[in-house]
Write a protein that holds these residues in place. Sequence first.
Motif, mmCIF file in Angstrom:
data_model
loop_
_atom_site.group_PDB
_atom_site.id
_atom_site.type_symbol
_atom_site.label_atom_id
_atom_site.label_comp_id
_atom_site.label_asym_id
_atom_site.label_seq_id
_atom_site.Cartn_x
_atom_site.Cartn_y
_atom_site.Cartn_z
ATOM 1 N N LEU A 102 4.538 5.515 2.321
ATOM 2 C CA LEU A 102 4.733 6.912 2.705
ATOM 3 C C LEU A 102 5.008 7.029 4.206
ATOM 4 O O LEU A 102 5.823 7.849 4.634
ATOM 5 C CB LEU A 102 3.493 7.732 2.328
ATOM 6 N N ALA A 103 4.320 6.201 4.998
ATOM 7 C CA ALA A 103 4.582 6.205 6.440
ATOM 8 C C ALA A 103 6.002 5.734 6.725
ATOM 9 O O ALA A 103 6.685 6.266 7.609
ATOM 10 C CB ALA A 103 3.566 5.313 7.157
ATOM 11 N N LYS A 111 0.827 -1.202 0.000
ATOM 12 C CA LYS A 111 0.000 0.000 0.000
ATOM 13 C C LYS A 111 0.863 1.255 0.000
ATOM 14 O O LYS A 111 1.840 1.345 0.750
ATOM 15 C CB LYS A 111 -0.929 0.007 1.212
ATOM 16 N N GLU A 112 0.464 2.224 -0.826
ATOM 17 C CA GLU A 112 1.242 3.462 -0.928
ATOM 18 C C GLU A 112 1.241 4.228 0.386
ATOM 19 O O GLU A 112 2.246 4.835 0.751
ATOM 20 C CB GLU A 112 0.685 4.338 -2.046
ATOM 21 N N THR A 113 0.123 4.176 1.121
ATOM 22 C CA THR A 113 0.066 4.891 2.397
ATOM 23 C C THR A 113 1.069 4.313 3.395
ATOM 24 O O THR A 113 1.682 5.049 4.177
ATOM 25 C CB THR A 113 -1.350 4.815 2.983
ATOM 26 N N HIS A 114 1.247 2.985 3.362
ATOM 27 C CA HIS A 114 2.225 2.363 4.252
ATOM 28 C C HIS A 114 3.648 2.764 3.864
ATOM 29 O O HIS A 114 4.490 3.019 4.739
ATOM 30 C CB HIS A 114 2.076 0.841 4.206
#
Length: 348
Positions: free
Chosen positions: A128-129, A123-126
Amino acid sequence: MQEIEQSRLGGDGPRIRAETWFALAIASFIITISAGAFFALWVFDAGSDALMVQRAQAFTPFGAAMLAIVTFCTVAWRGVLNTTQLQQTGEQLNQSRRQNDAKDDENLAKLLMDGTTLIGEDKETHILAGVAALSAVVSSPKGTFAPQAMDILGGVVRSTYNLADKRDLFEAAKSAMDLGVELKRYGTRDLVIDVSGVQDKNGVAINGLRSIKYVGARFRRWQFEQFKKPSSVQFNSCRFTDIREVKVDIRQSGCTFVRCKIKSFTELTISYNEFEDCDFSGAVLRRPPRTGRRGVPFANLSGKGNFFRDGEAPQGSDDIDWTTILTVAPKTNNDDEPTLPLDDRVEA
Protein backbone atom coordinates in the motif's frame (compact mmCIF):
# COMPACT_ATOMS: atom_id res chain seq x y z
CA MET A 1 34.47 52.79 -34.19
CA GLN A 2 31.21 51.24 -32.98
CA GLU A 3 31.38 47.69 -31.64
CA ILE A 4 28.60 45.50 -32.96
CA GLU A 5 27.52 42.14 -31.54
CA GLN A 6 24.78 39.68 -32.37
CA SER A 7 21.71 39.99 -30.15
CA ARG A 8 21.16 36.95 -27.96
CA LEU A 9 17.52 37.73 -27.35
CA GLY A 10 14.98 39.70 -29.29
CA GLY A 11 15.82 38.76 -32.86
CA ASP A 12 18.79 38.18 -35.15
CA GLY A 13 19.58 41.83 -35.91
CA PRO A 14 22.81 43.49 -34.70
CA ARG A 15 22.82 45.88 -31.78
CA ILE A 16 25.35 48.26 -30.14
CA ARG A 17 26.61 47.10 -26.76
CA ALA A 18 26.00 49.08 -23.57
CA GLU A 19 29.72 49.94 -23.28
CA THR A 20 29.64 51.57 -26.72
CA TRP A 21 26.59 53.67 -25.88
CA PHE A 22 28.28 54.74 -22.64
CA ALA A 23 31.40 55.83 -24.52
CA LEU A 24 29.26 57.76 -27.03
CA ALA A 25 27.38 59.48 -24.19
CA ILE A 26 30.66 60.56 -22.50
CA ALA A 27 32.17 61.70 -25.79
CA SER A 28 29.10 63.70 -26.79
CA PHE A 29 28.98 65.27 -23.32
CA ILE A 30 32.62 66.37 -23.52
CA ILE A 31 32.15 67.67 -27.05
CA THR A 32 29.02 69.56 -25.97
CA ILE A 33 30.78 71.16 -22.98
CA SER A 34 33.75 72.15 -25.12
CA ALA A 35 31.59 73.55 -27.91
CA GLY A 36 29.42 75.37 -25.38
CA ALA A 37 32.43 77.03 -23.78
CA PHE A 38 33.79 78.07 -27.19
CA PHE A 39 30.49 79.53 -28.36
CA ALA A 40 29.97 81.26 -25.00
CA LEU A 41 33.24 83.12 -25.46
CA TRP A 42 32.26 83.88 -29.04
CA VAL A 43 28.88 85.31 -27.95
CA PHE A 44 30.23 87.43 -25.10
CA ASP A 45 33.02 88.75 -27.30
CA ALA A 46 30.53 90.34 -29.69
CA GLY A 47 31.30 93.92 -28.55
CA SER A 48 27.69 95.13 -28.69
CA ASP A 49 24.44 93.96 -27.19
CA ALA A 50 22.70 93.65 -30.54
CA LEU A 51 25.45 91.49 -32.00
CA MET A 52 25.54 89.40 -28.82
CA VAL A 53 21.82 88.68 -29.15
CA GLN A 54 22.26 87.74 -32.80
CA ARG A 55 25.10 85.36 -32.00
CA ALA A 56 23.17 83.81 -29.07
CA GLN A 57 20.13 83.24 -31.29
CA ALA A 58 22.31 81.70 -33.98
CA PHE A 59 23.96 79.32 -31.51
CA THR A 60 20.76 78.24 -29.70
CA PRO A 61 19.59 75.55 -32.28
CA PHE A 62 23.04 74.01 -32.38
CA GLY A 63 23.25 73.91 -28.60
CA ALA A 64 19.83 72.29 -28.34
CA ALA A 65 20.80 69.66 -30.93
CA MET A 66 24.02 68.82 -29.09
CA LEU A 67 22.13 68.47 -25.78
CA ALA A 68 19.62 66.20 -27.55
CA ILE A 69 22.48 64.01 -28.80
CA VAL A 70 23.86 63.73 -25.27
CA THR A 71 20.40 62.86 -23.93
CA PHE A 72 19.81 60.30 -26.68
CA CYS A 73 23.12 58.54 -26.06
CA THR A 74 22.50 58.51 -22.32
CA VAL A 75 18.97 57.11 -22.67
CA ALA A 76 20.16 54.49 -25.19
CA TRP A 77 22.96 53.46 -22.82
CA ARG A 78 20.53 53.04 -19.92
CA GLY A 79 18.08 51.14 -22.10
CA VAL A 80 20.67 48.70 -23.39
CA LEU A 81 22.11 48.32 -19.90
CA ASN A 82 18.68 47.51 -18.45
CA THR A 83 18.00 45.05 -21.28
CA THR A 84 21.31 43.31 -20.67
CA GLN A 85 20.60 43.11 -16.96
CA LEU A 86 17.16 41.66 -17.67
CA GLN A 87 18.69 39.10 -20.02
CA GLN A 88 21.23 38.11 -17.42
CA THR A 89 18.54 37.87 -14.77
CA GLY A 90 16.37 35.78 -17.09
CA GLU A 91 19.28 33.48 -17.88
CA GLN A 92 19.95 33.05 -14.17
CA LEU A 93 16.28 32.24 -13.58
CA ASN A 94 16.27 29.77 -16.47
CA GLN A 95 19.40 28.10 -15.13
CA SER A 96 17.87 27.92 -11.66
CA ARG A 97 14.67 26.51 -13.16
CA ARG A 98 16.62 23.87 -15.09
CA GLN A 99 18.45 22.89 -11.93
CA ASN A 100 15.15 22.65 -10.04
CA ASP A 101 13.59 20.60 -12.84
CA ALA A 102 16.55 18.24 -12.83
CA LYS A 103 16.24 17.91 -9.06
CA ASP A 104 12.49 17.28 -9.36
CA ASP A 105 13.09 14.60 -11.99
CA GLU A 106 15.67 13.00 -9.74
CA ASN A 107 13.24 12.96 -6.82
CA LEU A 108 10.44 11.54 -8.98
CA ALA A 109 12.74 8.81 -10.32
CA LYS A 110 13.72 7.87 -6.77
CA LEU A 111 10.07 7.87 -5.71
CA LEU A 112 9.21 5.62 -8.67
CA MET A 113 11.96 3.15 -7.75
CA ASP A 114 10.99 3.17 -4.08
CA GLY A 115 7.34 2.57 -4.92
CA THR A 116 8.22 -0.27 -7.28
CA THR A 117 10.41 -1.86 -4.61
CA LEU A 118 7.69 -1.63 -1.97
CA ILE A 119 5.13 -3.21 -4.30
CA GLY A 120 7.38 -6.25 -4.55
CA GLU A 121 7.23 -6.78 -0.77
CA ASP A 122 5.11 -9.43 0.91
CA LYS A 123 3.45 -7.28 3.56
CA GLU A 124 0.23 -5.57 2.49
CA THR A 125 1.18 -2.39 4.34
CA HIS A 126 4.40 -2.16 2.32
CA ILE A 127 2.52 -2.70 -0.93
CA LEU A 128 0.00 0.00 0.00
CA ALA A 129 2.90 2.35 0.73
CA GLY A 130 4.31 1.53 -2.70
CA VAL A 131 0.96 2.28 -4.33
CA ALA A 132 0.85 5.62 -2.49
CA ALA A 133 4.35 6.46 -3.75
CA LEU A 134 3.37 5.64 -7.34
CA SER A 135 0.20 7.69 -6.93
CA ALA A 136 2.39 10.66 -5.96
CA VAL A 137 4.45 10.12 -9.13
CA VAL A 138 1.28 9.99 -11.23
CA SER A 139 -0.14 13.18 -9.73
CA SER A 140 3.11 15.17 -9.76
CA PRO A 141 2.82 18.52 -11.62
CA LYS A 142 5.31 17.56 -14.32
CA GLY A 143 4.21 13.94 -14.70
CA THR A 144 7.61 12.96 -16.13
CA PHE A 145 7.36 9.35 -14.99
CA ALA A 146 3.57 9.12 -14.87
CA PRO A 147 3.29 6.58 -17.76
CA GLN A 148 5.74 4.22 -16.04
CA ALA A 149 3.88 4.54 -12.73
CA MET A 150 0.55 3.88 -14.46
CA ASP A 151 1.97 0.72 -16.05
CA ILE A 152 3.17 -0.59 -12.69
CA LEU A 153 -0.17 0.20 -11.06
CA GLY A 154 -1.86 -1.69 -13.90
CA GLY A 155 0.15 -4.75 -12.94
CA VAL A 156 -1.08 -4.45 -9.35
CA VAL A 157 -4.67 -4.18 -10.59
CA ARG A 158 -4.31 -7.30 -12.72
CA SER A 159 -2.78 -9.39 -9.91
CA THR A 160 -5.44 -8.36 -7.37
CA TYR A 161 -8.52 -8.22 -9.62
CA ASN A 162 -11.58 -9.81 -7.95
CA LEU A 163 -9.52 -11.36 -5.13
CA ALA A 164 -11.37 -10.91 -1.87
CA ASP A 165 -8.23 -10.95 0.31
CA LYS A 166 -6.57 -8.35 -1.94
CA ARG A 167 -9.50 -5.98 -2.17
CA ASP A 168 -7.77 -3.09 -0.40
CA LEU A 169 -4.77 -3.31 -2.71
CA PHE A 170 -6.99 -3.43 -5.78
CA GLU A 171 -9.02 -0.41 -4.72
CA ALA A 172 -5.89 1.60 -3.87
CA ALA A 173 -4.24 0.87 -7.21
CA LYS A 174 -7.44 1.50 -9.17
CA SER A 175 -7.99 4.82 -7.38
CA ALA A 176 -4.44 5.89 -8.21
CA MET A 177 -5.04 5.05 -11.88
CA ASP A 178 -8.37 6.91 -11.89
CA LEU A 179 -6.52 9.94 -10.52
CA GLY A 180 -4.06 9.66 -13.39
CA VAL A 181 -6.90 9.59 -15.93
CA GLU A 182 -8.36 12.76 -14.41
CA LEU A 183 -4.99 14.41 -14.98
CA LYS A 184 -4.81 12.96 -18.53
CA ARG A 185 -1.91 10.65 -17.66
CA TYR A 186 -1.97 7.24 -19.35
CA GLY A 187 0.17 4.14 -19.31
CA THR A 188 1.73 2.46 -22.32
CA ARG A 189 1.03 -1.22 -21.67
CA ASP A 190 -1.76 -3.57 -22.76
CA LEU A 191 -3.60 -5.43 -20.01
CA VAL A 192 -5.64 -8.64 -20.10
CA ILE A 193 -8.17 -9.42 -17.36
CA ASP A 194 -9.15 -13.09 -17.65
CA VAL A 195 -11.79 -14.22 -15.16
CA SER A 196 -13.11 -17.14 -17.22
CA GLY A 197 -11.62 -19.63 -14.77
CA VAL A 198 -12.62 -17.96 -11.48
CA GLN A 199 -15.90 -17.88 -9.62
CA ASP A 200 -16.23 -14.10 -9.32
CA LYS A 201 -16.68 -12.83 -12.88
CA ASN A 202 -17.82 -9.36 -11.83
CA GLY A 203 -16.59 -6.76 -14.30
CA VAL A 204 -14.81 -3.67 -12.98
CA ALA A 205 -13.88 -0.83 -15.33
CA ILE A 206 -10.13 -0.23 -15.44
CA ASN A 207 -8.93 3.03 -17.01
CA GLY A 208 -5.59 4.62 -17.73
CA LEU A 209 -3.76 2.08 -19.93
CA ARG A 210 -3.21 1.92 -23.67
CA SER A 211 -5.67 -0.94 -24.03
CA ILE A 212 -7.37 -3.55 -21.88
CA LYS A 213 -9.03 -6.83 -22.79
CA TYR A 214 -11.58 -8.64 -20.64
CA VAL A 215 -12.21 -12.38 -20.97
CA GLY A 216 -15.25 -14.00 -19.38
CA ALA A 217 -16.32 -10.94 -17.37
CA ARG A 218 -19.88 -9.80 -16.67
CA PHE A 219 -20.95 -6.17 -16.85
CA ARG A 220 -24.11 -4.42 -15.83
CA ARG A 221 -25.03 -0.90 -16.89
CA TRP A 222 -23.48 1.03 -14.01
CA GLN A 223 -20.25 -0.93 -14.28
CA PHE A 224 -19.93 -0.50 -18.04
CA GLU A 225 -20.52 3.25 -17.84
CA GLN A 226 -17.37 3.62 -15.72
CA PHE A 227 -15.15 3.20 -18.80
CA LYS A 228 -13.66 6.58 -19.73
CA LYS A 229 -12.45 5.47 -23.15
CA PRO A 230 -14.54 2.51 -24.39
CA SER A 231 -12.76 2.48 -27.76
CA SER A 232 -9.60 1.16 -26.06
CA VAL A 233 -11.39 -1.79 -24.39
CA GLN A 234 -11.97 -5.24 -25.92
CA PHE A 235 -14.27 -7.99 -24.69
CA ASN A 236 -14.13 -11.72 -25.30
CA SER A 237 -16.80 -14.15 -24.04
CA CYS A 238 -18.24 -11.44 -21.78
CA ARG A 239 -21.86 -10.89 -20.71
CA PHE A 240 -23.54 -7.47 -20.81
CA THR A 241 -26.86 -6.76 -19.09
CA ASP A 242 -29.02 -3.63 -19.40
CA ILE A 243 -26.34 -1.64 -21.25
CA ARG A 244 -27.52 1.48 -23.08
CA GLU A 245 -26.27 2.77 -26.46
CA VAL A 246 -24.21 -0.30 -27.40
CA LYS A 247 -22.10 -0.10 -30.55
CA VAL A 248 -21.56 -3.70 -31.61
CA ASP A 249 -18.22 -3.84 -33.42
CA ILE A 250 -14.99 -5.81 -33.58
CA ARG A 251 -14.22 -4.99 -29.94
CA GLN A 252 -16.74 -7.65 -28.85
CA SER A 253 -16.36 -11.31 -29.75
CA GLY A 254 -18.26 -14.30 -28.37
CA CYS A 255 -20.19 -12.03 -26.02
CA THR A 256 -23.81 -12.17 -24.87
CA PHE A 257 -26.00 -9.06 -24.71
CA VAL A 258 -29.09 -9.22 -22.50
CA ARG A 259 -31.74 -6.47 -22.39
CA CYS A 260 -29.35 -4.02 -24.07
CA LYS A 261 -30.19 -1.03 -26.27
CA ILE A 262 -28.31 -1.51 -29.53
CA LYS A 263 -27.13 1.66 -31.28
CA SER A 264 -25.25 0.25 -34.29
CA PHE A 265 -24.17 -3.14 -35.66
CA THR A 266 -23.10 -5.13 -38.73
CA GLU A 267 -24.01 -8.60 -39.95
CA LEU A 268 -20.52 -9.84 -39.11
CA THR A 269 -20.49 -8.50 -35.55
CA ILE A 270 -23.99 -9.86 -34.94
CA SER A 271 -22.82 -13.30 -36.02
CA TYR A 272 -19.93 -13.16 -33.54
CA ASN A 273 -22.17 -12.52 -30.52
CA GLU A 274 -25.49 -13.53 -28.93
CA PHE A 275 -28.45 -11.25 -28.21
CA GLU A 276 -31.37 -11.80 -25.86
CA ASP A 277 -34.29 -9.40 -25.30
CA CYS A 278 -32.33 -6.55 -26.87
CA ASP A 279 -33.86 -3.36 -28.25
CA PHE A 280 -32.86 -2.60 -31.87
CA SER A 281 -35.17 0.43 -32.24
CA GLY A 282 -33.55 2.95 -34.58
CA ALA A 283 -30.26 1.04 -34.57
CA VAL A 284 -27.96 1.82 -37.49
CA LEU A 285 -26.86 -1.04 -39.72
CA ARG A 286 -23.34 -0.32 -40.90
CA ARG A 287 -22.27 -1.96 -44.17
CA PRO A 288 -25.54 -3.68 -45.24
CA PRO A 289 -25.29 -7.26 -46.59
CA ARG A 290 -24.61 -7.72 -50.30
CA THR A 291 -27.65 -7.80 -52.59
CA GLY A 292 -28.63 -11.27 -53.79
CA ARG A 293 -26.91 -13.19 -51.00
CA ARG A 294 -28.38 -16.49 -49.92
CA GLY A 295 -30.17 -16.96 -46.63
CA VAL A 296 -31.75 -14.45 -44.31
CA PRO A 297 -29.22 -12.07 -42.75
CA PHE A 298 -29.44 -11.69 -38.97
CA ALA A 299 -31.56 -14.85 -38.70
CA ASN A 300 -29.78 -15.68 -35.44
CA LEU A 301 -31.61 -12.75 -33.82
CA SER A 302 -35.01 -14.43 -34.25
CA GLY A 303 -36.76 -16.25 -31.43
CA LYS A 304 -34.68 -14.71 -28.66
CA GLY A 305 -36.93 -11.85 -27.63
CA ASN A 306 -35.05 -9.21 -29.64
CA PHE A 307 -37.35 -6.42 -30.84
CA PHE A 308 -37.81 -2.90 -32.14
CA ARG A 309 -40.49 -0.34 -31.35
CA ASP A 310 -43.32 0.08 -33.83
CA GLY A 311 -42.23 2.60 -36.47
CA GLU A 312 -38.59 2.53 -35.34
CA ALA A 313 -37.12 -0.31 -37.38
CA PRO A 314 -33.31 -0.54 -37.73
CA GLN A 315 -31.87 1.86 -40.27
CA GLY A 316 -29.35 1.37 -43.04
CA SER A 317 -31.00 -1.03 -45.48
CA ASP A 318 -34.36 -0.99 -47.26
CA ASP A 319 -33.90 -4.56 -48.52
CA ILE A 320 -34.41 -6.19 -45.13
CA ASP A 321 -37.86 -6.88 -43.69
CA TRP A 322 -37.08 -6.52 -40.00
CA THR A 323 -40.52 -7.77 -39.01
CA THR A 324 -39.45 -11.25 -40.12
CA ILE A 325 -36.41 -11.14 -37.85
CA LEU A 326 -37.30 -9.05 -34.81
CA THR A 327 -40.41 -8.73 -32.69
CA VAL A 328 -42.40 -5.49 -33.14
CA ALA A 329 -43.18 -3.90 -29.80
CA PRO A 330 -45.59 -0.99 -29.15
CA LYS A 331 -44.16 2.45 -28.56
CA THR A 332 -43.47 3.56 -25.02
CA ASN A 333 -42.29 6.76 -23.32
CA ASN A 334 -40.23 4.89 -20.75
CA ASP A 335 -36.68 5.11 -22.08
CA ASP A 336 -35.13 3.58 -18.96
CA GLU A 337 -36.64 0.14 -19.60
CA PRO A 338 -35.21 -1.40 -22.79
CA THR A 339 -37.57 -4.39 -22.98
CA LEU A 340 -41.21 -5.30 -22.52
CA PRO A 341 -42.86 -8.17 -20.67
CA LEU A 342 -43.26 -11.15 -22.92
CA ASP A 343 -47.07 -10.97 -23.02
CA ASP A 344 -46.96 -7.31 -24.13
CA ARG A 345 -44.91 -7.95 -27.25
CA VAL A 346 -46.59 -7.99 -30.66
CA GLU A 347 -45.34 -10.74 -32.92
CA ALA A 348 -44.86 -9.83 -36.57
